[in-house]
Scaffold this active site. Structure first.
Site, PDB file in Angstrom:
ATOM      1  N   HIS A  86      12.790  -2.677   1.768  1.00 48.55           N
ATOM      2  CA  HIS A  86      12.183  -1.411   2.195  1.00 48.55           C
ATOM      3  C   HIS A  86      13.036  -0.276   1.663  1.00 48.55           C
ATOM      4  O   HIS A  86      14.271  -0.320   1.775  1.00 48.55           O
ATOM      5  CB  HIS A  86      12.095  -1.315   3.718  1.00 48.55           C
ATOM      6  CG  HIS A  86      11.229  -2.389   4.288  1.00 48.55           C
ATOM      7  ND1 HIS A  86       9.868  -2.382   4.167  1.00 48.55           N
ATOM      8  CD2 HIS A  86      11.552  -3.538   4.924  1.00 48.55           C
ATOM      9  CE1 HIS A  86       9.379  -3.473   4.714  1.00 48.55           C
ATOM     10  NE2 HIS A  86      10.381  -4.192   5.176  1.00 48.55           N
TER      11      HIS A  86
ATOM     12  N   ARG B 152      13.547   3.884  12.344  1.00 52.11           N
ATOM     13  CA  ARG B 152      12.310   4.665  12.403  1.00 52.11           C
ATOM     14  C   ARG B 152      11.483   4.312  13.657  1.00 52.11           C
ATOM     15  O   ARG B 152      12.039   3.845  14.643  1.00 52.11           O
ATOM     16  CB  ARG B 152      11.538   4.468  11.092  1.00 52.11           C
ATOM     17  CG  ARG B 152      12.343   5.009   9.880  1.00 52.11           C
ATOM     18  CD  ARG B 152      11.581   4.878   8.581  1.00 52.11           C
ATOM     19  NE  ARG B 152      10.357   5.689   8.599  1.00 52.11           N
ATOM     20  CZ  ARG B 152       9.408   5.591   7.670  1.00 52.11           C
ATOM     21  NH1 ARG B 152       9.532   4.732   6.666  1.00 52.11           N
ATOM     22  NH2 ARG B 152       8.336   6.361   7.743  1.00 52.11           N
TER      23      ARG B 152
ATOM     24  N   ALA C   4       3.225  -0.905   4.672  1.00 53.82           N
ATOM     25  CA  ALA C   4       2.704  -0.904   6.049  1.00 53.82           C
ATOM     26  C   ALA C   4       2.277  -2.298   6.506  1.00 53.82           C
ATOM     27  O   ALA C   4       2.329  -2.607   7.704  1.00 53.82           O
ATOM     28  CB  ALA C   4       1.532   0.060   6.165  1.00 53.82           C
TER      29      ALA C   4
ATOM     30  N   ARG D 158       4.366  10.829  -2.076  1.00 57.42           N
ATOM     31  CA  ARG D 158       4.276  10.613  -0.627  1.00 57.42           C
ATOM     32  C   ARG D 158       5.650  10.848   0.025  1.00 57.42           C
ATOM     33  O   ARG D 158       6.670  10.316  -0.407  1.00 57.42           O
ATOM     34  CB  ARG D 158       3.775   9.191  -0.309  1.00 57.42           C
ATOM     35  CG  ARG D 158       4.810   8.108  -0.493  1.00 57.42           C
ATOM     36  CD  ARG D 158       4.315   6.714  -0.164  1.00 57.42           C
ATOM     37  NE  ARG D 158       4.132   6.455   1.247  1.00 57.42           N
ATOM     38  CZ  ARG D 158       4.370   5.268   1.822  1.00 57.42           C
ATOM     39  NH1 ARG D 158       4.813   4.239   1.094  1.00 57.42           N
ATOM     40  NH2 ARG D 158       4.164   5.094   3.095  1.00 57.42           N
TER      41      ARG D 158
ATOM     42  N   ASN E 264       8.021  -5.764  -1.057  1.00 52.94           N
ATOM     43  CA  ASN E 264       7.976  -4.643  -0.115  1.00 52.94           C
ATOM     44  C   ASN E 264       6.517  -4.546   0.315  1.00 52.94           C
ATOM     45  O   ASN E 264       5.705  -3.943  -0.375  1.00 52.94           O
ATOM     46  CB  ASN E 264       8.438  -3.339  -0.775  1.00 52.94           C
ATOM     47  CG  ASN E 264       8.418  -2.182   0.208  1.00 52.94           C
ATOM     48  OD1 ASN E 264       7.860  -2.297   1.307  1.00 52.94           O
ATOM     49  ND2 ASN E 264       9.021  -1.065  -0.173  1.00 52.94           N
TER      50      ASN E 264
ATOM     51  N   GLU F  60      12.810  -9.541   1.233  1.00 58.04           N
ATOM     52  CA  GLU F  60      12.073  -8.348   1.665  1.00 58.04           C
ATOM     53  C   GLU F  60      12.884  -7.092   1.348  1.00 58.04           C
ATOM     54  O   GLU F  60      14.101  -7.080   1.536  1.00 58.04           O
ATOM     55  CB  GLU F  60      11.884  -8.466   3.184  1.00 58.04           C
ATOM     56  CG  GLU F  60      11.232  -7.293   3.860  1.00 58.04           C
ATOM     57  CD  GLU F  60      11.224  -7.462   5.399  1.00 58.04           C
ATOM     58  OE1 GLU F  60      12.060  -8.234   5.942  1.00 58.04           O
ATOM     59  OE2 GLU F  60      10.395  -6.805   6.040  1.00 58.04           O
TER      60      GLU F  60
ATOM     61  N   PRO G  39       0.797  -1.228   0.000  1.00 61.96           N
ATOM     62  CA  PRO G  39       0.000   0.000   0.000  1.00 61.96           C
ATOM     63  C   PRO G  39       0.833   1.284   0.000  1.00 61.96           C
ATOM     64  O   PRO G  39       1.870   1.369   0.656  1.00 61.96           O
ATOM     65  CB  PRO G  39      -0.823  -0.090   1.292  1.00 61.96           C
ATOM     66  CG  PRO G  39      -0.159  -1.132   2.115  1.00 61.96           C
ATOM     67  CD  PRO G  39       0.494  -2.082   1.163  1.00 61.96           C
ATOM     68  N   ASN G  40       0.327   2.226  -0.766  1.00 64.94           N
ATOM     69  CA  ASN G  40       0.873   3.589  -0.878  1.00 64.94           C
ATOM     70  C   ASN G  40       2.162   3.670  -1.697  1.00 64.94           C
ATOM     71  O   ASN G  40       2.656   4.768  -1.940  1.00 64.94           O
ATOM     72  CB  ASN G  40       1.083   4.228   0.512  1.00 64.94           C
ATOM     73  CG  ASN G  40      -0.208   4.303   1.294  1.00 64.94           C
ATOM     74  OD1 ASN G  40      -1.182   4.867   0.796  1.00 64.94           O
ATOM     75  ND2 ASN G  40      -0.242   3.732   2.471  1.00 64.94           N
TER      76      ASN G  40
ATOM     77  N   ARG H 271       7.568   0.111  13.495  1.00 63.21           N
ATOM     78  CA  ARG H 271       8.133  -0.425  12.246  1.00 63.21           C
ATOM     79  C   ARG H 271       9.233  -1.450  12.499  1.00 63.21           C
ATOM     80  O   ARG H 271       9.876  -1.928  11.575  1.00 63.21           O
ATOM     81  CB  ARG H 271       8.684   0.719  11.383  1.00 63.21           C
ATOM     82  CG  ARG H 271       7.618   1.683  10.903  1.00 63.21           C
ATOM     83  CD  ARG H 271       8.171   2.697   9.904  1.00 63.21           C
ATOM     84  NE  ARG H 271       7.373   3.904   9.923  1.00 63.21           N
ATOM     85  CZ  ARG H 271       6.288   4.119   9.184  1.00 63.21           C
ATOM     86  NH1 ARG H 271       5.868   3.212   8.330  1.00 63.21           N
ATOM     87  NH2 ARG H 271       5.601   5.246   9.274  1.00 63.21           N
TER      88      ARG H 271
ATOM     89  N   TYR I 256      10.913   8.661   1.080  1.00 61.16           N
ATOM     90  CA  TYR I 256      10.813   7.644   0.028  1.00 61.16           C
ATOM     91  C   TYR I 256      11.368   8.091  -1.329  1.00 61.16           C
ATOM     92  O   TYR I 256      11.345   7.311  -2.277  1.00 61.16           O
ATOM     93  CB  TYR I 256       9.349   7.195  -0.114  1.00 61.16           C
ATOM     94  CG  TYR I 256       8.796   6.608   1.163  1.00 61.16           C
ATOM     95  CD1 TYR I 256       9.330   5.436   1.693  1.00 61.16           C
ATOM     96  CD2 TYR I 256       7.770   7.248   1.866  1.00 61.16           C
ATOM     97  CE1 TYR I 256       8.855   4.903   2.887  1.00 61.16           C
ATOM     98  CE2 TYR I 256       7.280   6.719   3.054  1.00 61.16           C
ATOM     99  CZ  TYR I 256       7.826   5.549   3.564  1.00 61.16           C
ATOM    100  OH  TYR I 256       7.359   5.029   4.736  1.00 61.16           O
TER     101      TYR I 256
HETATM  102  C1  DQA Z   1       8.281   0.904   3.641  1.00 60.76           C
HETATM  103  C2  DQA Z   1       8.421   1.098   5.148  1.00 60.76           C
HETATM  104  C3  DQA Z   1       7.087   0.846   5.852  1.00 60.76           C
HETATM  105  O1  DQA Z   1       7.236   1.015   7.252  1.00 60.76           O
HETATM  106  C4  DQA Z   1       6.065   1.842   5.350  1.00 60.76           C
HETATM  107  O2  DQA Z   1       4.806   1.581   5.940  1.00 60.76           O
HETATM  108  C5  DQA Z   1       5.953   1.886   3.877  1.00 60.76           C
HETATM  109  C6  DQA Z   1       7.169   1.770   3.063  1.00 60.76           C
HETATM  110  C7  DQA Z   1       9.583   1.273   2.894  1.00 60.76           C
HETATM  111  O3  DQA Z   1       9.688   0.894   1.727  1.00 60.76           O
HETATM  112  O4  DQA Z   1      10.450   1.930   3.459  1.00 60.76           O
HETATM  113  O5  DQA Z   1       4.887   2.107   3.317  1.00 60.76           O
HETATM  114  O6  DQA Z   1       7.997  -0.465   3.388  1.00 60.76           O
END
Ligand code: DQA
Length: 143
Positions: free
Chosen positions: A99, A106, A76, A17, A73, A97, A9-10, A110, A22
């Site tokens: 990020h 952070r 959240a 964002r 990835n 994985e 998501p996002n 997280r 990011y």
């Molecule tokens: C994320 C880190 C997560 O904590 C966050 O919710 C994201 C992006 C990252 O790519 O740094 O949406 O996965």
């Protein structure tokens, strides 16, 4: 080798964002970057992005018998989703994985990664380059 690249998501909002965290490049730019990395290595890549937990579970299940590796990835959902963890365990496809940000530096919420418990490696805090590292990890260990 066929790799499925899943973004949660996002991440479709990349570039808009929180660019301080990011970066300023878009999701399309990320897909282009990872496509180039995969093409350079002769790897086939498919991309999936969703803001919905169940859709991500469906994509992982759909990779069974089709994909040789997963780069994920979960955004959240990393920190909340036992369903994504269980899906990764169910299919037993080598998964890595990623990020964009350094989640270890952070907020406390997280610091837990459920999905990471089913992944062989994690690359965090390297921006787009973390996806390259994940692809190359899969090639090195499973190619
Ligand atoms: C994320 C880190 C997560 O904590 C966050 O919710 C994201 C992006 C990252 O790519 O740094 O949406 O996965």
């Amino acid at each position: 080798m066929k790799i499925l690249v899943i973004n949660g998501p996002n991440l479709n909002m990349l570039g808009i964002r929180e660019p301080g965290i990011y970066g300023s490049q878009s999701y399309a730019a990320l897909v282009g970057f990872v496509s180039d990395v995969c093409a350079q290595h002769g790897v086939k890549a498919e991309f999936f992005q969703s803001n919905h937990e169940g859709a991500i579970v469906d994509a992982i299940q759909g990779a069974y018998g089709v994909m040789d590796g997963i780069v994920i990835n979960p955004a959240a959902y990393t920190h909340t989703s036992v369903a994504i963890l269980d899906a990764l365990k169910a299919v037993s496809i080598p998964a890595v994985e990623v990020h964009l940000s350094d989640v270890s530096a952070r907020e406390p919420f997280r610091q837990v990664s459920y999905a990471g418990m089913a992944c062989e490696a994690t690359f965090a805090g390297h921006g787009f380059d973390g996806y390259r590292m994940a692809v190359e990890y899969l090639i090195e260990h499973h190619g």
